[in-house]
Motif scaffolding. Structure first.
Motif, PDB file in Angstrom:
ATOM      1  N   SER A  45       0.835  -1.205   0.000  1.00 46.10           N
ATOM      2  CA  SER A  45       0.000   0.000   0.000  1.00 46.10           C
ATOM      3  C   SER A  45       0.866   1.249   0.000  1.00 46.10           C
ATOM      4  O   SER A  45       1.987   1.240   0.508  1.00 46.10           O
ATOM      5  N   MET A 100      -3.533   3.801   0.190  1.00 46.06           N
ATOM      6  CA  MET A 100      -4.100   3.505  -1.123  1.00 46.06           C
ATOM      7  C   MET A 100      -3.518   2.199  -1.645  1.00 46.06           C
ATOM      8  O   MET A 100      -2.310   1.976  -1.556  1.00 46.06           O
ATOM      9  N   GLN A 101      -4.372   1.355  -2.177  1.00 47.49           N
ATOM     10  CA  GLN A 101      -3.901   0.161  -2.863  1.00 47.49           C
ATOM     11  C   GLN A 101      -3.479   0.573  -4.274  1.00 47.49           C
ATOM     12  O   GLN A 101      -4.198   1.308  -4.947  1.00 47.49           O
ATOM     13  N   SER A 104      -5.962   1.221  -7.396  1.00 49.03           N
ATOM     14  CA  SER A 104      -7.358   1.367  -6.969  1.00 49.03           C
ATOM     15  C   SER A 104      -7.967   2.648  -7.543  1.00 49.03           C
ATOM     16  O   SER A 104      -7.286   3.653  -7.723  1.00 49.03           O
ATOM     17  N   TYR A 105      -9.256   2.592  -7.855  1.00 43.74           N
ATOM     18  CA  TYR A 105      -9.970   3.713  -8.476  1.00 43.74           C
ATOM     19  C   TYR A 105     -10.539   4.599  -7.375  1.00 43.74           C
ATOM     20  O   TYR A 105     -11.366   4.160  -6.566  1.00 43.74           O
ATOM     21  N   LEU A 106     -10.097   5.858  -7.334  1.00 47.01           N
ATOM     22  CA  LEU A 106     -10.448   6.760  -6.242  1.00 47.01           C
ATOM     23  C   LEU A 106     -10.887   8.108  -6.797  1.00 47.01           C
ATOM     24  O   LEU A 106     -10.820   8.358  -8.003  1.00 47.01           O
ATOM     25  N   TYR A 168      -6.632   6.714 -10.811  1.00 44.90           N
ATOM     26  CA  TYR A 168      -6.148   5.421 -10.332  1.00 44.90           C
ATOM     27  C   TYR A 168      -4.916   5.679  -9.463  1.00 44.90           C
ATOM     28  O   TYR A 168      -4.003   6.415  -9.867  1.00 44.90           O
ATOM     29  N   ASN A 171       0.406   2.768  -9.677  1.00 42.13           N
ATOM     30  CA  ASN A 171       0.702   1.332  -9.616  1.00 42.13           C
ATOM     31  C   ASN A 171       2.127   1.015 -10.054  1.00 42.13           C
ATOM     32  O   ASN A 171       2.476  -0.134 -10.283  1.00 42.13           O
TER      33      ASN A 171
END
Length: 203
Positions: A45, A100-101, A104-106, A168, A171
């Motif tokens: 994370s 936050m992963q 992930s969509y935030l 996103y 990543n």
């Protein structure tokens, strides 16, 4: 004499090669320890580790008043015929996530409030939010930056506005460190007030 020169030259070349190998090994160790920009982050994370705020003055005429996730800027100046011009804007934003992963969509929301826009001159005011490498320039979005939202106003359109930006979570790494920053830049003209949220990737 020629043999001596050749031997000295060989010794010089060998020394340079050994030194270069040591430097390369040091760099490789650093990169392997922190990750690479192309490495896809799986698991782990992004954890919020620090928050900082700072004013950057281009004209040094804006007075900033800060609060919790909000700021007000007041810019006043007098023209050559003694007329006072005023631009005052309020900015606020949703509390960024503490973790936050990757991927992930935030979303984050920002609010612009017009307090006073008393000038015919074009003074840009607004807020922009983006992710970038730690220490990135708040004025320039680098190619690998992730834009969250932009909210721009001027003398032709300065009505109150609420805007939501979808994104996103990063990543991949932005550079050879395991950190990134969410940069929130509030500005009136050339004066900026920047809040940075620093995240560290933890497996």
């Amino acid at each position: 004499m020629i043999t001596l020169v050749k031997n000295i030259f060989k010794l010089f070349v060998i020394t340079i090669l050994v030194y270069s190998s040591q430097i390369s090994a040091q760099n490789d160790t650093f990169t392997q320890g922190a990750g690479t920009p192309s490495e896809e982050l799986i698991g782990g994370s992004w954890m919020l580790t620090n928050v900082e705020s700072k004013a950057y003055s281009g004209t040094n005429i804006t007075k900033w008043t800060t609060g919790n996730n909000q700021i007000t800027g007041l810019t006043e100046w007098k023209d050559i015929i003694e007329i006072i011009h005023t631009v005052s804007s309020g900015f606020s934003w949703q509390e960024p996530p503490k973790s936050m992963q990757p991927g992930s969509y935030l979303n984050l929301e920002a609010v612009y409030t017009n307090i006073d826009y008393s000038t015919t001159g074009k003074i840009s005011t607004g807020i922009k939010i983006f992710f970038a490498r730690a220490g990135a320039n708040y004025q320039i979005m680098e190619p690998n930056a992730i834009e969250v939202l932009k909210l721009n106003k001027d003398n032709k359109q300065y009505a109150n506005e609420v805007k939501k930006g979808f994104f996103y979570a990063p990543n991949t790494y932005f550079d050879s460190s395991n950190e990134c920053q969410l940069i929130i830049d509030c500005y009136i003209g050339k004066d900026h007030f920047v809040t940075t949220y620093t995240y560290s990737y933890q497996r």
